[in-house]
Design a protein around this motif. Structure first.
Motif, PDB file in Angstrom:
ATOM      1  N   ALA A   1       0.815  -1.225   0.000  1.00  0.00           N
ATOM      2  CA  ALA A   1       0.000   0.000   0.000  1.00  0.00           C
ATOM      3  C   ALA A   1       0.844   1.269   0.000  1.00  0.00           C
ATOM      4  O   ALA A   1       0.534   2.236  -0.714  1.00  0.00           O
ATOM      5  CB  ALA A   1      -0.953  -0.003   1.187  1.00  0.00           C
ATOM      6  N   ASP A   2       1.897   1.291   0.796  1.00  0.00           N
ATOM      7  CA  ASP A   2       2.721   2.500   0.889  1.00  0.00           C
ATOM      8  C   ASP A   2       3.486   2.785  -0.395  1.00  0.00           C
ATOM      9  O   ASP A   2       3.910   3.920  -0.635  1.00  0.00           O
ATOM     10  CB  ASP A   2       3.724   2.377   2.045  1.00  0.00           C
ATOM     11  CG  ASP A   2       3.048   2.423   3.408  1.00  0.00           C
ATOM     12  OD1 ASP A   2       1.869   2.837   3.473  1.00  0.00           O
ATOM     13  OD2 ASP A   2       3.690   2.029   4.398  1.00  0.00           O
ATOM     14  N   ASN A   3       3.665   1.761  -1.210  1.00  0.00           N
ATOM     15  CA  ASN A   3       4.470   1.918  -2.422  1.00  0.00           C
ATOM     16  C   ASN A   3       3.676   2.451  -3.616  1.00  0.00           C
ATOM     17  O   ASN A   3       4.263   3.039  -4.529  1.00  0.00           O
ATOM     18  CB  ASN A   3       5.097   0.579  -2.824  1.00  0.00           C
ATOM     19  CG  ASN A   3       6.209   0.156  -1.897  1.00  0.00           C
ATOM     20  OD1 ASN A   3       6.866   0.999  -1.295  1.00  0.00           O
ATOM     21  ND2 ASN A   3       6.407  -1.142  -1.755  1.00  0.00           N
ATOM     22  N   PHE A   4       2.364   2.248  -3.628  1.00  0.00           N
ATOM     23  CA  PHE A   4       1.608   2.605  -4.823  1.00  0.00           C
ATOM     24  C   PHE A   4       1.634   4.099  -5.153  1.00  0.00           C
ATOM     25  O   PHE A   4       1.722   4.460  -6.337  1.00  0.00           O
ATOM     26  CB  PHE A   4       0.180   2.077  -4.739  1.00  0.00           C
ATOM     27  CG  PHE A   4       0.099   0.601  -5.019  1.00  0.00           C
ATOM     28  CD1 PHE A   4       0.379   0.102  -6.280  1.00  0.00           C
ATOM     29  CD2 PHE A   4      -0.216  -0.289  -4.008  1.00  0.00           C
ATOM     30  CE1 PHE A   4       0.337  -1.264  -6.544  1.00  0.00           C
ATOM     31  CE2 PHE A   4      -0.259  -1.659  -4.253  1.00  0.00           C
ATOM     32  CZ  PHE A   4       0.019  -2.151  -5.516  1.00  0.00           C
ATOM     33  N   PRO A   5       1.606   5.015  -4.179  1.00  0.00           N
ATOM     34  CA  PRO A   5       1.762   6.432  -4.540  1.00  0.00           C
ATOM     35  C   PRO A   5       3.124   6.725  -5.165  1.00  0.00           C
ATOM     36  O   PRO A   5       3.236   7.564  -6.063  1.00  0.00           O
ATOM     37  CB  PRO A   5       1.588   7.158  -3.197  1.00  0.00           C
ATOM     38  CG  PRO A   5       0.757   6.230  -2.368  1.00  0.00           C
ATOM     39  CD  PRO A   5       1.228   4.852  -2.750  1.00  0.00           C
ATOM     40  N   VAL A   6       4.158   6.031  -4.681  1.00  0.00           N
ATOM     41  CA  VAL A   6       5.501   6.197  -5.253  1.00  0.00           C
ATOM     42  C   VAL A   6       5.526   5.657  -6.671  1.00  0.00           C
ATOM     43  O   VAL A   6       6.040   6.306  -7.598  1.00  0.00           O
ATOM     44  CB  VAL A   6       6.554   5.469  -4.389  1.00  0.00           C
ATOM     45  CG1 VAL A   6       7.950   5.596  -5.018  1.00  0.00           C
ATOM     46  CG2 VAL A   6       6.555   6.015  -2.970  1.00  0.00           C
ATOM     47  N   TRP A   7       4.959   4.492  -6.861  1.00  0.00           N
ATOM     48  CA  TRP A   7       4.938   3.884  -8.195  1.00  0.00           C
ATOM     49  C   TRP A   7       4.080   4.706  -9.156  1.00  0.00           C
ATOM     50  O   TRP A   7       4.338   4.721 -10.363  1.00  0.00           O
ATOM     51  CB  TRP A   7       4.436   2.445  -8.106  1.00  0.00           C
ATOM     52  CG  TRP A   7       5.409   1.548  -7.382  1.00  0.00           C
ATOM     53  CD1 TRP A   7       6.753   1.751  -7.244  1.00  0.00           C
ATOM     54  CD2 TRP A   7       5.111   0.326  -6.708  1.00  0.00           C
ATOM     55  NE1 TRP A   7       7.321   0.724  -6.518  1.00  0.00           N
ATOM     56  CE2 TRP A   7       6.345  -0.163  -6.179  1.00  0.00           C
ATOM     57  CE3 TRP A   7       3.945  -0.399  -6.490  1.00  0.00           C
ATOM     58  CZ2 TRP A   7       6.411  -1.359  -5.454  1.00  0.00           C
ATOM     59  CZ3 TRP A   7       4.018  -1.589  -5.776  1.00  0.00           C
ATOM     60  CH2 TRP A   7       5.230  -2.066  -5.267  1.00  0.00           C
ATOM     61  N   SER A   8       3.085   5.392  -8.621  1.00  0.00           N
ATOM     62  CA  SER A   8       2.277   6.290  -9.448  1.00  0.00           C
ATOM     63  C   SER A   8       3.142   7.419  -9.998  1.00  0.00           C
ATOM     64  O   SER A   8       3.001   7.811 -11.162  1.00  0.00           O
ATOM     65  CB  SER A   8       1.121   6.853  -8.623  1.00  0.00           C
ATOM     66  OG  SER A   8       0.448   7.875  -9.319  1.00  0.00           O
ATOM     67  N   GLU A   9       4.044   7.941  -9.154  1.00  0.00           N
ATOM     68  CA  GLU A   9       4.958   8.990  -9.621  1.00  0.00           C
ATOM     69  C   GLU A   9       5.900   8.443 -10.689  1.00  0.00           C
ATOM     70  O   GLU A   9       6.239   9.142 -11.647  1.00  0.00           O
ATOM     71  CB  GLU A   9       5.744   9.572  -8.441  1.00  0.00           C
ATOM     72  CG  GLU A   9       4.888  10.346  -7.446  1.00  0.00           C
ATOM     73  CD  GLU A   9       4.157  11.505  -8.107  1.00  0.00           C
ATOM     74  OE1 GLU A   9       4.806  12.362  -8.725  1.00  0.00           O
ATOM     75  OE2 GLU A   9       2.910  11.536  -8.014  1.00  0.00           O
ATOM     76  N   HIS A  10       6.319   7.193 -10.533  1.00  0.00           N
ATOM     77  CA  HIS A  10       7.130   6.560 -11.571  1.00  0.00           C
ATOM     78  C   HIS A  10       6.338   6.496 -12.881  1.00  0.00           C
ATOM     79  O   HIS A  10       6.863   6.777 -13.963  1.00  0.00           O
ATOM     80  CB  HIS A  10       7.519   5.135 -11.170  1.00  0.00           C
ATOM     81  CG  HIS A  10       8.400   5.060  -9.965  1.00  0.00           C
ATOM     82  ND1 HIS A  10       8.741   3.866  -9.366  1.00  0.00           N
ATOM     83  CD2 HIS A  10       9.008   6.030  -9.231  1.00  0.00           C
ATOM     84  CE1 HIS A  10       9.519   4.101  -8.334  1.00  0.00           C
ATOM     85  NE2 HIS A  10       9.693   5.402  -8.223  1.00  0.00           N
ATOM     86  N   SER A  11       5.065   6.129 -12.765  1.00  0.00           N
ATOM     87  CA  SER A  11       4.206   5.992 -13.943  1.00  0.00           C
ATOM     88  C   SER A  11       4.102   7.302 -14.712  1.00  0.00           C
ATOM     89  O   SER A  11       4.262   7.331 -15.942  1.00  0.00           O
ATOM     90  CB  SER A  11       2.812   5.533 -13.502  1.00  0.00           C
ATOM     91  OG  SER A  11       1.901   5.570 -14.575  1.00  0.00           O
TER      92      SER A  11
END
Length: 203
Positions: free
Chosen positions: A120-130
């Motif tokens: 869960a904590d990683n998805f906002p970070v991965w969104s920025e990668h996207s």
């Protein structure tokens, strides 16, 4: 053998001198952006990245005199401080033929957080990668058809006004703006740090 991908990313530069004398059709520009967004990778194939493409007078609603960017910037610039340099910068964006607005769908991010709670904590970070990958893909693809662009970040200052102006879904989060147009003047020389200090090789 020439690596065409490396050549393409080498040619992609921040172009600030834009005009409207583009040599390709509006349809080709749209298709190029669509395909770049479609094929840009994302974590869990989330496809959370979205783009809004504005042409002509629609783009001018962002960058034009009295437009969204100017109105919102004037609210925060200290009284008595000159607006001239900012006005010149906005005018340079407005000189192009259009703008791409890059968004991340927060409903997608939230859905993945709920479905895969361990990450869960990683998805906002991965969104920025996207969004970064999508911006890079669009930027490079536009460069390949002779369109110049630069990447701007007037968010979150302009977010609410842009959302209201263009009826953007509330769950879309603005991440960047990319004014684009014909290359009126090339980018200057670019300096690079020694590559062996940036890329370490073992084995």
């Amino acid at each position: 053998m020439t690596n065409t991908f490396i050549h393409a990313i080498e040619n992609r530069r921040s172009i600030y001198a834009l005009d409207k004398n583009v040599k390709v059709s509006k349809e080709e520009i749209i298709k190029t952006i669509q395909e770049a967004v479609k094929f840009a990778p994302s974590a869990f194939n989330s496809q959370s990245a979205h783009a809004v493409v504005l042409f002509g007078s629609e783009s001018e609603r962002i960058w034009g005199e009295g437009g969204i960017a100017e109105r919102e910037l004037r609210k925060v610039i200290p009284e008595g401080q000159s607006f001239d340099s900012t006005a010149q910068k906005l005018a340079s964006f407005n000189a192009g033929v259009g703008t791409v607005l890059f968004y991340e769908d927060q409903a997608v991010v939230k859905g993945l957080q709920e479905k895969f709670a361990l990450y869960a904590d990683n998805f906002p970070v991965w969104s920025e990668h996207s969004t970064g990958l999508t911006q890079f893909a669009v930027w490079t693809a536009l460069s390949e058809i002779g369109i110049g662009a630069s990447l701007q970040h007037y968010n979150p200052l302009i977010d609410a006004a842009v959302q209201a102006e263009f009826d953007i879904p509330k769950n879309w989060k603005l991440r960047a703006q990319m004014p684009f147009g014909n290359i009126a003047a090339p980018a200057g020389e670019k300096e690079f740090a020694p590559i062996d200090e940036r890329v370490k090789v073992f084995g």
